[in-house]
Write a protein that holds these residues in place. Structure first.
Motif, PDB file in Angstrom:
ATOM      1  N   ARG A  44       0.879  -1.145  -0.041  1.00  0.00           N
ATOM      2  CA  ARG A  44      -0.043   0.223   0.169  1.00  0.00           C
ATOM      3  C   ARG A  44       0.872   1.246  -0.060  1.00  0.00           C
ATOM      4  NH1 ARG A  44      -4.068   0.042   4.740  1.00  0.00           N
ATOM      5  NH2 ARG A  44      -5.033   1.755   3.768  1.00  0.00           N
ATOM      6  N   VAL A  45       1.776   1.224   0.612  1.00  0.00           N
ATOM      7  CA  VAL A  45       2.727   2.520   0.902  1.00  0.00           C
ATOM      8  C   VAL A  45       3.576   2.671  -0.372  1.00  0.00           C
ATOM      9  CG1 VAL A  45       4.814   3.340   2.017  1.00  0.00           C
ATOM     10  CG2 VAL A  45       2.862   2.662   3.317  1.00  0.00           C
ATOM     11  N   ALA A  46       3.911   1.647  -1.097  1.00  0.00           N
ATOM     12  CA  ALA A  46       4.841   1.772  -2.233  1.00  0.00           C
ATOM     13  C   ALA A  46       3.890   2.276  -3.312  1.00  0.00           C
ATOM     14  CB  ALA A  46       5.171   0.288  -2.747  1.00  0.00           C
ATOM     15  N   ALA A  47       2.439   1.760  -3.284  1.00  0.00           N
ATOM     16  CA  ALA A  47       1.652   2.341  -4.208  1.00  0.00           C
ATOM     17  C   ALA A  47       1.317   3.595  -4.053  1.00  0.00           C
ATOM     18  CB  ALA A  47       0.292   1.295  -4.223  1.00  0.00           C
ATOM     19  N   TYR A  48       1.124   4.196  -2.759  1.00  0.00           N
ATOM     20  CA  TYR A  48       0.953   5.626  -2.357  1.00  0.00           C
ATOM     21  C   TYR A  48       2.143   6.456  -2.959  1.00  0.00           C
ATOM     22  CZ  TYR A  48      -0.782   9.336   0.720  1.00  0.00           C
ATOM     23  OH  TYR A  48      -1.244  10.405   1.018  1.00  0.00           O
ATOM     24  N   CYS A  49       3.065   5.863  -2.901  1.00  0.00           N
ATOM     25  CA  CYS A  49       4.367   6.673  -3.363  1.00  0.00           C
ATOM     26  C   CYS A  49       4.602   6.519  -4.814  1.00  0.00           C
ATOM     27  CB  CYS A  49       5.815   6.411  -2.655  1.00  0.00           C
ATOM     28  SG  CYS A  49       5.552   6.463  -0.878  1.00  0.00           S
ATOM     29  N   GLY A 163       3.814  11.139   0.357  1.00  0.00           N
ATOM     30  CA  GLY A 163       2.952  11.570  -0.418  1.00  0.00           C
ATOM     31  C   GLY A 163       2.957  13.136  -1.082  1.00  0.00           C
ATOM     32  N   SER A 164       4.086  13.786  -0.707  1.00  0.00           N
ATOM     33  CA  SER A 164       4.350  15.129  -1.266  1.00  0.00           C
ATOM     34  C   SER A 164       4.796  15.024  -2.572  1.00  0.00           C
ATOM     35  CB  SER A 164       5.490  15.791  -0.283  1.00  0.00           C
ATOM     36  OG  SER A 164       5.751  17.203  -1.076  1.00  0.00           O
ATOM     37  N   GLY A 169       3.775  16.001 -10.581  1.00  0.00           N
ATOM     38  CA  GLY A 169       2.764  15.015  -9.956  1.00  0.00           C
ATOM     39  C   GLY A 169       3.179  13.755  -9.312  1.00  0.00           C
ATOM     40  N   ARG A 170       4.634  13.576  -9.989  1.00  0.00           N
ATOM     41  CA  ARG A 170       5.318  12.517  -9.390  1.00  0.00           C
ATOM     42  C   ARG A 170       5.535  12.556  -7.920  1.00  0.00           C
ATOM     43  NH1 ARG A 170      10.374  10.899 -12.891  1.00  0.00           N
ATOM     44  NH2 ARG A 170      10.344  13.034 -13.091  1.00  0.00           N
ATOM     45  N   THR A 177      16.233   6.521  -6.650  1.00  0.00           N
ATOM     46  CA  THR A 177      16.808   5.071  -6.661  1.00  0.00           C
ATOM     47  C   THR A 177      15.925   4.285  -5.687  1.00  0.00           C
ATOM     48  OG1 THR A 177      18.794   5.928  -7.440  1.00  0.00           O
ATOM     49  CG2 THR A 177      18.626   3.371  -7.195  1.00  0.00           C
ATOM     50  N   ILE A 178      16.048   4.917  -4.255  1.00  0.00           N
ATOM     51  CA  ILE A 178      15.464   4.442  -3.039  1.00  0.00           C
ATOM     52  C   ILE A 178      14.812   5.590  -2.459  1.00  0.00           C
ATOM     53  CG2 ILE A 178      15.447   3.140  -1.188  1.00  0.00           C
ATOM     54  CD1 ILE A 178      18.184   1.423  -2.345  1.00  0.00           C
ATOM     55  N   GLY A 179      13.824   5.372  -1.834  1.00  0.00           N
ATOM     56  CA  GLY A 179      13.070   6.460  -1.048  1.00  0.00           C
ATOM     57  C   GLY A 179      12.860   5.924   0.329  1.00  0.00           C
ATOM     58  N   CYS A 180      12.971   6.721   1.335  1.00  0.00           N
ATOM     59  CA  CYS A 180      13.106   6.470   2.784  1.00  0.00           C
ATOM     60  C   CYS A 180      11.967   6.943   3.539  1.00  0.00           C
ATOM     61  CB  CYS A 180      14.522   6.563   3.250  1.00  0.00           C
ATOM     62  SG  CYS A 180      15.772   5.764   2.628  1.00  0.00           S
ATOM     63  N   LEU A 181      11.417   6.279   4.152  1.00  0.00           N
ATOM     64  CA  LEU A 181      10.114   7.001   5.190  1.00  0.00           C
ATOM     65  C   LEU A 181      10.306   6.508   6.465  1.00  0.00           C
ATOM     66  CD1 LEU A 181       7.034   5.624   2.742  1.00  0.00           C
ATOM     67  CD2 LEU A 181       8.150   8.087   2.995  1.00  0.00           C
ATOM     68  N   SER A 182       9.808   7.609   7.370  1.00  0.00           N
ATOM     69  CA  SER A 182       9.911   7.553   8.727  1.00  0.00           C
ATOM     70  C   SER A 182       8.602   7.498   9.312  1.00  0.00           C
ATOM     71  CB  SER A 182      10.684   8.300   9.581  1.00  0.00           C
ATOM     72  OG  SER A 182      10.254   8.541  10.892  1.00  0.00           O
TER      73      SER A 182
END
Ligand SMILES: *Cc1c(COP(=O)(O)O)cnc(C)c1O
Length: 378
Positions: A44-49, A163-164, A169-170, A177-182
């Motif tokens: 879900r989070v991957a799709a959200y991003c 989600g920013s 619109g991306r 290459t990789i994104g990091c969330l907390s």
């Protein structure tokens, strides 16, 4: 009437039943490590991003560390980043024996100034870590151009910016290459403790991070790589699966609060008198939607330290993010930077404050915050 910087009680109270239910389910199952709750959240989070894969991890810091490990960042390598962020952004680079190389920020967005990157690229440079600070997407277009030109990886530090969106619109985590969330409780999507996620659309990197997350073993007890224990708790994933469904609504309220602060500060005369400078959200070209999700609402103010003391005296939640840029931190002294090297970061560290912006903040509370600021300037 005081106003807190963050009100987790107000945030979680309406969700209490829903959260208790999933906590009970996990407790009943007695399955606490990974499992379907974690996989579901990752998808879900991957799709959200707008990305392909998510790897749930112990914290935002570990998401950054895991990303750098998966990319093979090691002693002798250089990683370009901003000097103006939370400590973890640079700390992880040094923990792997690599060298952080800083470039100054753009004073209007507080994000890395892309025009300064190519000047510090060397043959040792391996990656760039743009930070989407306070919830505003960094200027990714030119950052990705430089990365492409020099064959560098990009690790997005989106700990404050789930989600920013960028101009086109991306979304954050969907560009690098990789994104990091907390999922630290104060972030826009927070759990009941520590948590984080690394996001990517590269299947090989995703697999590598999954293996590194469990001490580099696949199958169990057969170690291909030297990893660590970076697993997101099942119980946190279950809570986050509940909370994710509400994220868009919370973001909208943060954005509405930011607009309302703008109006209140304009009306107060403080903007006109240049006591207070509002954040400058960059609007998407095609419409009026912000691509700032306001994890923090940060102002530049006159006589900052006295104002902070006054706000605290009046029980208004206020924080300084961040008072010391990385290049002036004691532990990074060996890098050889000096005061004056990154003037915009230093100025931001001296001039800014963060005010309450959480979704449950009421109109009355915002009016109170602005009236206390106004009273300070007399
Ligand atoms: C919060 C944060 C982190 C670290 O996240 P944790 O979950 O606290 O480890 C990293 N970078 C930035 C910009 C952050 O705000």
């Amino acid at each position: 009437m005081g106003v807190p910087l963050l009100d987790l009680k107000a945030h979680h109270e309406p969700l209490q039943q829903e959260i208790m239910l999933v906590l009970e389910q996990v407790f009943k199952s007695q399955a606490f490590i990974l499992g379907p709750d974690v996989s579901r959240l990752e998808e879900r989070v991957a799709a959200y991003c707008h990305a392909q894969y998510g790897i749930g991890v112990t914290s935002g810091t570990d998401a950054l560390l895991l990303a750098l490990m998966a990319l093979g960042i090691s002693p002798g390598d250089e990683v370009i980043t901003t000097p103006y962020s939370f400590f973890a952004t640079a700390g992880v680079v040094v923990r792997l024996g690599a060298k952080p190389v800083f470039v100054d920020i753009d004073p209007t967005t507080y994000n890395m100034d892309p025009a300064k990157i190519s000047q510090v690229v060397t043959t040792k440079t391996k990656a760039i870590i743009p930070v989407h600070l306070y919830g505003q997407c960094a200027d990714m277009g030119p950052i990705m151009d430089v990365a492409k030109q020099h064959n560098l990886s990009i690790i997005e530090d989106a700990a404050q910016a789930i989600g920013s969106e960028y101009r086109d619109g991306r979304r954050t985590c969907g560009m690098g290459t990789i994104g990091c969330l907390s999922f630290f409780p104060s972030k826009n999507l927070g759990c009941l403790g520590d948590g984080g996620m690394a996001v990517t659309s590269d299947p090989e990197l995703a697999e590598r991070m999954r293996i590194l997350r469990v001490h580099g073993s696949k199958p169990k007890y057969y170690h291909k790589l030297i990893g660590g224990n970076f697993r997101l708790d099942t119980i946190q994933a279950a809570v986050l699966n509940v909370k994710l469904s509400y994220l868009d609504g919370w973001t909208r309220r943060r954005q509405e609060n930011a607009i309302r602060y703008g109006e209140l500060f304009e009306c107060s005369g403080l903007v006109h008198k240049e006591r207070v400078r509002l954040p400058i959200p960059v609007y998407r070209q095609s419409g009026t939607r912000h691509y700032h999700i306001y994890n923090q609402f940060v102002l530049r103010v006159d006589r900052r330290d006295s104002l902070v003391a006054y706000l605290k005296q009046n029980e208004i939640g206020v924080e300084i993010y961040y008072p010391v840029p990385f290049h002036l931190q004691e532990c990074f002294g060996y890098l050889g930077y000096r005061e004056g090297d990154f003037p915009e970061s230093e100025r931001a560290a001296k001039e800014t404050i963060a005010l309450p912006i959480y979704p449950e903040l009421t109109m009355e509370q915002q009016a109170e915050v602005v009236s206390v600021v106004k009273a300070f300037y007399g």
